[in-house]
Design a protein around this motif. Structure first.
Motif, short mmCIF file in Angstrom:
data_model
loop_
_atom_site.label_atom_id
_atom_site.label_comp_id
_atom_site.label_asym_id
_atom_site.label_seq_id
_atom_site.Cartn_x
_atom_site.Cartn_y
_atom_site.Cartn_z
N THR A 1 -8.34 127.21 78.19
CA THR A 1 -8.62 126.03 79.00
C THR A 1 -10.02 125.46 78.87
O THR A 1 -10.21 124.27 79.14
CB THR A 1 -8.39 126.36 80.50
N ASP A 2 -11.00 126.23 78.47
CA ASP A 2 -12.40 125.80 78.54
C ASP A 2 -12.89 125.29 77.19
O ASP A 2 -13.30 126.06 76.32
CB ASP A 2 -13.28 126.96 79.02
N VAL A 3 -12.88 123.96 77.02
CA VAL A 3 -13.24 123.36 75.73
C VAL A 3 -14.71 123.60 75.40
O VAL A 3 -15.06 124.01 74.28
CB VAL A 3 -12.96 121.84 75.74
N THR A 4 -15.60 123.36 76.36
CA THR A 4 -17.03 123.52 76.10
C THR A 4 -17.37 124.97 75.76
O THR A 4 -18.15 125.24 74.84
CB THR A 4 -17.85 123.06 77.32
N GLN A 5 -16.77 125.90 76.49
CA GLN A 5 -17.01 127.31 76.19
C GLN A 5 -16.50 127.66 74.79
O GLN A 5 -17.13 128.42 74.06
CB GLN A 5 -16.33 128.22 77.21
N ASN A 6 -15.37 127.08 74.42
CA ASN A 6 -14.83 127.33 73.08
C ASN A 6 -15.79 126.84 72.00
O ASN A 6 -15.97 127.50 70.97
CB ASN A 6 -13.48 126.65 72.91
N GLN A 7 -16.39 125.69 72.20
CA GLN A 7 -17.33 125.18 71.21
C GLN A 7 -18.56 126.08 71.10
O GLN A 7 -19.07 126.30 70.00
CB GLN A 7 -17.71 123.74 71.56
N GLU A 8 -19.01 126.61 72.22
CA GLU A 8 -20.11 127.59 72.19
C GLU A 8 -19.65 128.88 71.50
O GLU A 8 -20.41 129.50 70.74
CB GLU A 8 -20.58 127.89 73.61
#
Length: 324
Positions: free
Chosen positions: A95-102
């Motif tokens: 669910t967490d797009v920003t966390q995935n990019q990190e």
């Protein structure tokens, strides 16, 4: 008990020509201490896409598409025999797009730090993954980027956050790359806004439209740009958005459209670029296997991989290019 005849494990009851090696057989799972010329990593993120996209499935389908090809280049009379290290896929939070990019940046930083290979292929995923991948790749180097794309991908982040339309703006704003070290090739008419075209000019981004590709030829453009970048950067990263291709060749791209490159042009360009020593990484993005037709787009992506590998394996095919 009577022995069961002619049975093999599920999925392995397929024809095997004893004189033919399939390209997928080159992939070898990573283990510490391995050293190869080329390695591959999958980045299955597509929830950052502006439009509906199943690009998270593409790393798998691209690898599977390698089964469509052999390891023998008849044009060069050359067998590609060395294995390709496969690091597998970076696990994505549901669910967490920003966390995935990190997470992608962290994961690829770890992968690149192994120094397992001198050249890297990153399988996306939508184009948002290029921000994280290039950020990781640029940690200890000055990076030049050649972007094959119909779109600038210089959208602002205020309207939608870090989407697949923003990776190169974010790279510029975060000073990860310099505008003069970014070259965009294949930018298509009626596909971008004037504001982002102007932003590219303000940032000194070098832009070649499809009209420029038709006028100059892709290989001529690549020769000009790689030689220019090689003077000011440590390494060059190719970012291949498959929607640079005309919709007739890439039905599996979420943002298909007419007026793009044909597949032969792109494949010849990747081979040409891969001869240069400073070209050391490439990502392939924006394939949605759920809307593809007979895996056409994934098959081109697999062929792009083989062209990159072929160029790196040719002994002296690039002439003086290899030193740049």
């Amino acid at each position: 008990m009577k022995k069961l005849r002619h049975l093999k494990p599920a999925g392995e009851a397929v024809f095997k020509d004893s004189y033919t090696t399939k390209a997928r057989e080159l992939l070898e799972a990573y283990s510490p201490g391995m050293q190869r010329e080329i390695a591959v990593v999958g980045v299955p993120l597509s929830k950052a896409s502006i439009s509906h996209s199943g690009a998270s499935f593409a790393p798998t389908t691209i690898r599977e598409a390698l089964q469509s090809y052999t390891t023998y280049s008849g044009e060069e009379g050359m067998e590609i025999a060395d294995r390709i290290i496969d690091f597998g896929d970076i696990y994505m939070n549901p669910t967490d797009v920003t966390q995935n990019q990190e997470r992608i940046t962290e994961g690829l930083t770890d992968v690149f730090a192994t120094e397992t290979a001198g050249n890297w292929m990153i399988l996306g995923g939508d184009h948002s993954i290029s921000y994280s991948s290039i950020k990781a790749f640029a940690e200890k180097k000055t990076v030049g980027v050649i972007q094959f794309d119909a779109h600038h991908d210089l959208r602002n982040t205020e309207d939608g956050g870090p989407t697949n339309g923003t990776p190169f703006r974010r790279l510029l704003e975060d000073s990860i790359i310099r505008g003069e070290n970014l070259t965009q090739i294949g930018i298509r008419d009626f596909t971008n806004s004037g504001a982002y075209d102007e932003y590219a000019k303000e940032q000194s981004v070098t832009v070649y439209t499809m009209a420029d590709v038709d006028r100059l030829s892709l290989n001529q453009i690549l020769e000009i740009e790689i030689q220019r970048l090689a003077k000011v950067v440590d390494v060059i990263y190719l970012s291949v958005d498959m929607d640079v291709l005309d919709q007739a060749f890439a039905p599996g791209c979420p943002a298909i459209g007419p007026g793009g490159m044909d597949s032969k042009t792109l494949l010849k360009g990747i081979l040409f670029a891969s001869h240069y020593e400073k070209v050391q990484a490439m990502d392939i993005v924006e394939i949605d296997p759920t809307i593809d037709f007979r895996n056409m787009t994934s098959r081109i992506a697999a062929y792009v991989m083989l062209q990159f590998i072929k160029g790196k394996r040719m002994d002296d095919g690039g002439g003086t290019q290899k030193g740049l």
